[in-house]
Design a protein around this motif. Sequence first.
Motif, PDB file in Angstrom:
ATOM      1  N   ALA A   1       0.823  -1.197   0.000  1.00 28.22           N
ATOM      2  CA  ALA A   1       0.000   0.000   0.000  1.00 28.22           C
ATOM      3  C   ALA A   1       0.869   1.264   0.000  1.00 28.22           C
ATOM      4  CB  ALA A   1      -0.943   0.002   1.201  1.00 28.22           C
ATOM      5  N   GLU A   2       1.931   1.235   0.816  1.00 22.33           N
ATOM      6  CA  GLU A   2       2.804   2.411   0.876  1.00 22.33           C
ATOM      7  C   GLU A   2       3.449   2.659  -0.483  1.00 22.33           C
ATOM      8  OE1 GLU A   2       3.987   2.032   5.616  1.00 22.33           O
ATOM      9  OE2 GLU A   2       5.584   1.919   4.123  1.00 22.33           O
ATOM     10  N   ARG A   3       3.966   1.605  -1.092  1.00 22.33           N
ATOM     11  CA  ARG A   3       4.637   1.757  -2.388  1.00 22.33           C
ATOM     12  C   ARG A   3       3.656   2.227  -3.464  1.00 22.33           C
ATOM     13  NH1 ARG A   3       6.512  -0.232  -7.159  1.00 22.33           N
ATOM     14  NH2 ARG A   3       8.740   0.021  -7.529  1.00 22.33           N
ATOM     15  N   VAL A  22      -4.611  13.679   3.859  1.00 20.99           N
ATOM     16  CA  VAL A  22      -5.242  12.559   4.570  1.00 20.99           C
ATOM     17  C   VAL A  22      -4.303  11.686   5.391  1.00 20.99           C
ATOM     18  CG1 VAL A  22      -7.260  12.429   3.056  1.00 20.99           C
ATOM     19  CG2 VAL A  22      -5.198  11.147   2.467  1.00 20.99           C
ATOM     20  N   ILE A  23      -2.998  11.775   5.149  1.00 20.74           N
ATOM     21  CA  ILE A  23      -2.059  10.990   5.958  1.00 20.74           C
ATOM     22  C   ILE A  23      -0.815  11.813   6.259  1.00 20.74           C
ATOM     23  CG2 ILE A  23      -2.830   8.725   5.120  1.00 20.74           C
ATOM     24  CD1 ILE A  23      -0.352   8.633   3.373  1.00 20.74           C
ATOM     25  N   SER A  24      -0.024  11.300   7.171  1.00 22.70           N
ATOM     26  CA  SER A  24       1.240  11.969   7.517  1.00 22.70           C
ATOM     27  C   SER A  24       2.374  10.959   7.409  1.00 22.70           C
ATOM     28  CB  SER A  24       1.173  12.520   8.945  1.00 22.70           C
ATOM     29  OG  SER A  24       1.260  11.468   9.876  1.00 22.70           O
ATOM     30  N   GLY A  25       3.579  11.456   7.470  1.00 28.46           N
ATOM     31  CA  GLY A  25       4.737  10.583   7.420  1.00 28.46           C
ATOM     32  C   GLY A  25       4.732   9.552   8.536  1.00 28.46           C
ATOM     33  N   GLU A  26       4.171   9.912   9.681  1.00 30.02           N
ATOM     34  CA  GLU A  26       4.107   8.993  10.812  1.00 30.02           C
ATOM     35  C   GLU A  26       3.248   7.769  10.523  1.00 30.02           C
ATOM     36  OE1 GLU A  26       2.745  11.254  14.128  1.00 30.02           O
ATOM     37  OE2 GLU A  26       4.520  12.523  14.153  1.00 30.02           O
ATOM     38  N   ASP A  27       2.365   7.864   9.534  1.00 30.24           N
ATOM     39  CA  ASP A  27       1.497   6.736   9.191  1.00 30.24           C
ATOM     40  C   ASP A  27       2.256   5.634   8.462  1.00 30.24           C
ATOM     41  OD1 ASP A  27      -0.789   7.883  10.333  1.00 30.24           O
ATOM     42  OD2 ASP A  27      -1.241   8.976   8.494  1.00 30.24           O
ATOM     43  N   PRO A  31      10.592   3.052   7.103  1.00 31.93           N
ATOM     44  CA  PRO A  31      11.285   4.348   7.218  1.00 31.93           C
ATOM     45  C   PRO A  31      11.721   4.931   5.881  1.00 31.93           C
ATOM     46  CG  PRO A  31      12.558   2.571   8.252  1.00 31.93           C
ATOM     47  CD  PRO A  31      11.263   1.982   7.812  1.00 31.93           C
ATOM     48  N   GLN A  32      12.074   4.085   4.908  1.00 27.14           N
ATOM     49  CA  GLN A  32      12.456   4.606   3.593  1.00 27.14           C
ATOM     50  C   GLN A  32      11.242   5.197   2.876  1.00 27.14           C
ATOM     51  OE1 GLN A  32      13.884   1.531   4.617  1.00 27.14           O
ATOM     52  NE2 GLN A  32      15.714   2.683   5.140  1.00 27.14           N
ATOM     53  N   HIS A  33      10.108   4.538   2.987  1.00 25.01           N
ATOM     54  CA  HIS A  33       8.886   5.073   2.391  1.00 25.01           C
ATOM     55  C   HIS A  33       8.509   6.388   3.065  1.00 25.01           C
ATOM     56  CE1 HIS A  33       7.538   0.901   0.737  1.00 25.01           C
ATOM     57  NE2 HIS A  33       8.401   1.503  -0.042  1.00 25.01           N
ATOM     58  N   ARG A  34       8.712   6.457   4.371  1.00 26.53           N
ATOM     59  CA  ARG A  34       8.428   7.695   5.111  1.00 26.53           C
ATOM     60  C   ARG A  34       9.314   8.827   4.587  1.00 26.53           C
ATOM     61  NH1 ARG A  34       9.952   6.196  10.096  1.00 26.53           N
ATOM     62  NH2 ARG A  34       8.094   4.889  10.216  1.00 26.53           N
ATOM     63  N   ALA A  35      10.581   8.526   4.343  1.00 30.81           N
ATOM     64  CA  ALA A  35      11.515   9.539   3.828  1.00 30.81           C
ATOM     65  C   ALA A  35      11.112   9.996   2.432  1.00 30.81           C
ATOM     66  CB  ALA A  35      12.934   8.974   3.816  1.00 30.81           C
ATOM     67  N   ILE A  36      10.687   9.057   1.589  1.00 30.85           N
ATOM     68  CA  ILE A  36      10.247   9.408   0.233  1.00 30.85           C
ATOM     69  C   ILE A  36       8.997  10.277   0.296  1.00 30.85           C
ATOM     70  CG2 ILE A  36       9.338   8.483  -1.936  1.00 30.85           C
ATOM     71  CD1 ILE A  36      11.195   6.000  -1.400  1.00 30.85           C
ATOM     72  N   PHE A  37       8.058   9.890   1.152  1.00 30.07           N
ATOM     73  CA  PHE A  37       6.826  10.664   1.326  1.00 30.07           C
ATOM     74  C   PHE A  37       7.171  12.101   1.718  1.00 30.07           C
ATOM     75  CE2 PHE A  37       3.385  12.205   4.105  1.00 30.07           C
ATOM     76  CZ  PHE A  37       2.297  12.101   3.259  1.00 30.07           C
ATOM     77  N   GLN A  38       8.049  12.257   2.700  1.00 29.55           N
ATOM     78  CA  GLN A  38       8.419  13.596   3.167  1.00 29.55           C
ATOM     79  C   GLN A  38       9.118  14.390   2.066  1.00 29.55           C
ATOM     80  OE1 GLN A  38       7.438  15.012   6.149  1.00 29.55           O
ATOM     81  NE2 GLN A  38       8.078  16.796   4.988  1.00 29.55           N
ATOM     82  N   ALA A  39       9.989  13.716   1.328  1.00 26.64           N
ATOM     83  CA  ALA A  39      10.694  14.400   0.238  1.00 26.64           C
ATOM     84  C   ALA A  39       9.705  14.881  -0.824  1.00 26.64           C
ATOM     85  CB  ALA A  39      11.734  13.468  -0.381  1.00 26.64           C
ATOM     86  N   LEU A  40       8.691  14.085  -1.101  1.00 25.52           N
ATOM     87  CA  LEU A  40       7.670  14.490  -2.080  1.00 25.52           C
ATOM     88  C   LEU A  40       6.824  15.643  -1.555  1.00 25.52           C
ATOM     89  CD1 LEU A  40       6.689  10.985  -3.433  1.00 25.52           C
ATOM     90  CD2 LEU A  40       7.663  12.868  -4.779  1.00 25.52           C
ATOM     91  N   LEU A  41       6.564  15.665  -0.266  1.00 25.24           N
ATOM     92  CA  LEU A  41       5.839  16.804   0.310  1.00 25.24           C
ATOM     93  C   LEU A  41       6.673  18.073   0.172  1.00 25.24           C
ATOM     94  CD1 LEU A  41       4.261  15.418   3.629  1.00 25.24           C
ATOM     95  CD2 LEU A  41       3.195  15.633   1.374  1.00 25.24           C
ATOM     96  N   ASP A  42       7.986  17.930   0.383  1.00 23.00           N
ATOM     97  CA  ASP A  42       8.882  19.080   0.278  1.00 23.00           C
ATOM     98  C   ASP A  42       9.025  19.575  -1.159  1.00 23.00           C
ATOM     99  OD1 ASP A  42       9.263  18.846   3.012  1.00 23.00           O
ATOM    100  OD2 ASP A  42      11.212  17.831   2.825  1.00 23.00           O
ATOM    101  N   ARG A  86      -3.506   3.783   6.805  1.00 24.78           N
ATOM    102  CA  ARG A  86      -4.075   4.316   8.050  1.00 24.78           C
ATOM    103  C   ARG A  86      -4.470   3.205   9.010  1.00 24.78           C
ATOM    104  NH1 ARG A  86      -8.569   8.335   7.190  1.00 24.78           N
ATOM    105  NH2 ARG A  86      -8.213   8.714   9.385  1.00 24.78           N
ATOM    106  N   VAL A  87      -5.042   2.109   8.484  1.00 19.71           N
ATOM    107  CA  VAL A  87      -5.411   0.975   9.336  1.00 19.71           C
ATOM    108  C   VAL A  87      -4.161   0.379   9.975  1.00 19.71           C
ATOM    109  CG1 VAL A  87      -6.273  -1.411   9.277  1.00 19.71           C
ATOM    110  CG2 VAL A  87      -7.607   0.416   8.220  1.00 19.71           C
ATOM    111  N   SER A  88      -3.118   0.221   9.194  1.00 16.34           N
ATOM    112  CA  SER A  88      -1.860  -0.319   9.722  1.00 16.34           C
ATOM    113  C   SER A  88      -1.281   0.603  10.796  1.00 16.34           C
ATOM    114  CB  SER A  88      -0.872  -0.501   8.572  1.00 16.34           C
ATOM    115  OG  SER A  88       0.341  -1.011   9.039  1.00 16.34           O
ATOM    116  N   ALA A  89      -1.333   1.899  10.569  1.00 14.10           N
ATOM    117  CA  ALA A  89      -0.830   2.866  11.556  1.00 14.10           C
ATOM    118  C   ALA A  89      -1.652   2.795  12.836  1.00 14.10           C
ATOM    119  CB  ALA A  89      -0.855   4.282  10.976  1.00 14.10           C
ATOM    120  N   LEU A  90      -2.971   2.675  12.710  1.00 17.65           N
ATOM    121  CA  LEU A  90      -3.821   2.547  13.894  1.00 17.65           C
ATOM    122  C   LEU A  90      -3.510   1.265  14.648  1.00 17.65           C
ATOM    123  CD1 LEU A  90      -7.200   3.871  12.463  1.00 17.65           C
ATOM    124  CD2 LEU A  90      -5.873   4.895  14.331  1.00 17.65           C
TER     125      LEU A  90
END
Length: 141
Positions: A1-3, A22-27, A31-42, A86-90
């Motif tokens: 789902a992340e990919r 609808v989601i944040s990096g914390e979701d 950790p690599q997907h989180r970094a990519i997500f943040q880089a795309l937000l930036d 989001r379900v996985s994060a919850l």
Amino acid sequence: AERMLLLLMVRGADWVERAAEVISGEDFDDPQHRAIFQALLDDPEMRSPPPSMDLVAAQRLESMLSDSQEIGHGIEVFADSVKRIRVSALDRRIRALQERAEAATTEQEKSMLTVEMHELAQERRELDPPIGRPRHAELEA
């Protein structure tokens, strides 16, 4: 789902904007997907990894940027990916609260953590209802 979500995001700034709503990096669990997500937000228009990005994350991002996989039904893929993330994060948050509740030293602390767990569990059920009869059907039977 992340990919899958990240694949959509690298294909257009509009997906980045939607995801940010609808989601944040914390979701993200990875950790690599989180970094990519943040880089795309930036930088929603990013076409290469930023120099400061971790090597593994940069390699994954390069792979996503060059991926030619056709993604049909983008809205459905987006919605399903976001829901699963989001379900996985919850689930992770609920497990962490359970561990804290088990280690709690006062009844007040246990009670507060239990209330928070129940609230998160309700949010999870709303996102991903259990399969079977709706709860109100049991009352009607």
